[in-house]
Design a protein around this motif. Structure first.
Motif, PDB file in Angstrom:
ATOM      1  N   ARG A   1       0.844  -1.210   0.000  1.00 59.46           N
ATOM      2  CA  ARG A   1       0.000   0.000   0.000  1.00 59.46           C
ATOM      3  C   ARG A   1       0.878   1.260   0.000  1.00 59.46           C
ATOM      4  O   ARG A   1       0.571   2.244  -0.688  1.00 59.46           O
ATOM      5  N   THR A   2       1.957   1.225   0.769  1.00 61.20           N
ATOM      6  CA  THR A   2       2.864   2.383   0.792  1.00 61.20           C
ATOM      7  C   THR A   2       3.455   2.628  -0.582  1.00 61.20           C
ATOM      8  O   THR A   2       3.554   3.793  -1.045  1.00 61.20           O
ATOM      9  N   TYR A   3       3.850   1.592  -1.236  1.00 59.51           N
ATOM     10  CA  TYR A   3       4.421   1.734  -2.581  1.00 59.51           C
ATOM     11  C   TYR A   3       3.394   2.292  -3.552  1.00 59.51           C
ATOM     12  O   TYR A   3       3.708   3.197  -4.362  1.00 59.51           O
ATOM     13  N   ASP A   4       2.139   1.806  -3.467  1.00 57.93           N
ATOM     14  CA  ASP A   4       1.103   2.300  -4.376  1.00 57.93           C
ATOM     15  C   ASP A   4       0.850   3.796  -4.142  1.00 57.93           C
ATOM     16  O   ASP A   4       0.692   4.585  -5.100  1.00 57.93           O
ATOM     17  N   ASN A   5       0.789   4.187  -2.870  1.00 58.34           N
ATOM     18  CA  ASN A   5       0.564   5.610  -2.567  1.00 58.34           C
ATOM     19  C   ASN A   5       1.711   6.480  -3.071  1.00 58.34           C
ATOM     20  O   ASN A   5       1.494   7.560  -3.656  1.00 58.34           O
ATOM     21  N   ASN A   6       2.941   6.063  -2.804  1.00 62.49           N
ATOM     22  CA  ASN A   6       4.093   6.842  -3.251  1.00 62.49           C
ATOM     23  C   ASN A   6       4.162   6.934  -4.767  1.00 62.49           C
ATOM     24  O   ASN A   6       4.580   7.962  -5.327  1.00 62.49           O
ATOM     25  N   LYS A   7       3.748   5.901  -5.445  1.00 60.87           N
ATOM     26  CA  LYS A   7       3.764   5.945  -6.899  1.00 60.87           C
ATOM     27  C   LYS A   7       2.781   6.993  -7.414  1.00 60.87           C
ATOM     28  O   LYS A   7       3.074   7.744  -8.374  1.00 60.87           O
TER      29      LYS A   7
ATOM     30  N   THR B   1      12.713   3.930  -2.485  1.00 63.59           N
ATOM     31  CA  THR B   1      12.823   3.407  -1.119  1.00 63.59           C
ATOM     32  C   THR B   1      11.634   2.525  -0.784  1.00 63.59           C
ATOM     33  O   THR B   1      11.771   1.438  -0.189  1.00 63.59           O
ATOM     34  N   SER B   2      10.462   2.965  -1.147  1.00 59.54           N
ATOM     35  CA  SER B   2       9.265   2.159  -0.871  1.00 59.54           C
ATOM     36  C   SER B   2       9.281   0.859  -1.676  1.00 59.54           C
ATOM     37  O   SER B   2       8.797  -0.184  -1.207  1.00 59.54           O
ATOM     38  N   GLN B   3       9.870   0.926  -2.878  1.00 57.16           N
ATOM     39  CA  GLN B   3       9.995  -0.300  -3.697  1.00 57.16           C
ATOM     40  C   GLN B   3      10.913  -1.313  -3.005  1.00 57.16           C
ATOM     41  O   GLN B   3      10.616  -2.513  -2.945  1.00 57.16           O
ATOM     42  N   SER B   4      12.006  -0.826  -2.441  1.00 57.85           N
ATOM     43  CA  SER B   4      12.930  -1.723  -1.732  1.00 57.85           C
ATOM     44  C   SER B   4      12.266  -2.323  -0.503  1.00 57.85           C
ATOM     45  O   SER B   4      12.442  -3.522  -0.194  1.00 57.85           O
ATOM     46  N   ASN B   5      11.513  -1.513   0.234  1.00 56.78           N
ATOM     47  CA  ASN B   5      10.807  -2.029   1.416  1.00 56.78           C
ATOM     48  C   ASN B   5       9.795  -3.098   1.028  1.00 56.78           C
ATOM     49  O   ASN B   5       9.609  -4.097   1.728  1.00 56.78           O
TER      50      ASN B   5
END
Length: 383
Positions: free
Chosen positions: A134-140, A155-159
């Motif tokens: 979800r964090t990655y989707d939001n950051n994208k 960074t979110s992709q790595s996490n």
């Protein structure tokens, strides 16, 4: 007068001397005649038909003496694959088991707890992976709108990737815990009979601890040991006749019944130390036999034609083997070179060189005779 007397005395002395010599010669002849009359006659040994054999060409079945131990073709040792307390072991020596039959268990409580622990850790990792997703989707979405930098998205992709890897590792831990739980069940891999019970209920066993041994007696073979020189002539498919201890019963001749066997395998490597070679023979029938019994017999490795005599007729009480041959009514000792041995009609024959075909040889049952001894052959055996 005096000269005539001297000649008379000399003539008388000569007459007396001649008479003495004649008496001495007659006495000597009398002693010789008496000695000749008292000397014993030459002893002649009478040989019966069974006391002699003839050297003839025969087809010899070349055999090797073999001995070994009976082994089940299929056997298995059930071992503990995880450590723990042994429970539920009910089978004992001699019991029959089926393939896949559960014979015992390792107390599973600890391993069940490990499975639940691994499952909970997998659920936690799955939840973290979902948060990272979800964090990655939001950051994208924010990057697309230009509110955050591209670095924050990386960074979110790595996490997210780390969370997914943690989740997969947790799932693998669940599989390992389930495998350990299933290993608490001990089952027989083959059908057969229990040969050994090596552990008891309530005993804490370690990994790879032996619990029971199962053997399948439907197929039994003999593990025989041969010297390196003898093993050269052995081939797969050759036949053997074996006597097995405890097989029971005698044949009509009163000998222990033999069991047929065939060579099925020859070990390609020699044993360390002894340099012997293991040969495996499959029994034609296996009913009534047990693993570990001793077997011995002969292995037929081929046939050859040669001048042969019974083995007992070749004497070895001299440095070199020899035979006692009858030549012109007297015994002569002839050295021979021995060769292959074989069985003909239940008798052991040996190939010999050094005598002519048809030679009359004294059998081994007669015993040693001095060379030059006069013999008389019975009419049935006379040449």
């Amino acid at each position: 007068m005096k000269r005539a007397l001297k000649w008379s005395v000399a003539a008388l002395a000569l007459v007396l001397l001649a008479a003495g010599v004649l008496r001495a010669l007659e006495a000597r002849r009398a002693r010789q005649a008496a000695a000749a009359a008292s000397a014993p006659a030459e002893t002649v040994v009478q040989l019966a038909p069974a006391d002699v054999v003839r050297a003839t060409k025969r087809e010899l079945a070349q055999t090797l003496a073999v001995s070994g131990t009976l082994r089940a073709v299929d056997s298995a040792v059930v071992k503990a694959r995880v450590a723990g307390e042994l429970v539920g072991l009910t089978v004992r020596e001699g019991d029959t088991v089926k393939a896949g039959q559960v014979i015992a268990r390792i107390e599973p409580t600890e391993y069940q707890s490990r499975v639940r622990q691994a499952q909970e850790q997998a659920e936690s990792a799955r939840a973290q992976a979902e948060v990272a997703q979800r964090t990655y989707d939001n950051n994208k979405a924010l990057v697309d709108q230009g509110f955050i930098s591209r670095t924050a998205l990386d960074t979110s992709q790595s996490n997210l990737n780390a969370a997914r890897s943690t989740h997969r590792a947790a799932l693998a831990a669940v599989e390992m815990a389930n495998k350990s739980l299933s290993d608490t069940v001990l089952a027989s891999p083959i059908a057969g009979q229990v040969a050994q019970r090596l552990a008891q209920n309530g005993e804490r066993v370690s990994v790879d601890a032996r619990v029971i041994e199962v053997v399948d007696l439907s197929r039994i073979e003999v593990e025989a040991t041969l010297s390196a020189a003898d093993s050269v002539a052995v081939r797969v498919g050759q036949r053997a006749a074996l006597q097995i201890e405890g097989s029971g019963g005698l044949d009509p001749a009163g000998a222990e019944r033999s069991v047929g066997a065939s060579v099925v395998r020859v070990n390609p490597s020699a044993q360390a130390g002894s340099r012997s070679v293991l040969v495996y023979l499959r029994l034609d029938r296996s009913n009534g036999f047990r693993q570990g019994l001793f077997a011995q017999g002969t292995l037929d490795v081929g046939r050859t034609e040669a001048l042969a005599l019974p083995l007992s007729a070749v004497r070895i009480d001299k440095p070199a083997p020899y035979v006692q041959v009858v030549i012109e009514g007297r015994i002569a000792h002839r050295p021979v070179r021995t060769g292959a041995r074989g069985q003909v009609g239940g008798q052991t024959l040996i190939a010999v060189q050094g005598i002519d075909e048809g030679a009359v040889v004294v059998a081994g049952s007669v015993g040693p005779l001095r060379e030059g001894t006069a013999v008389r052959l019975a009419p049935a055996t006379a040449p």
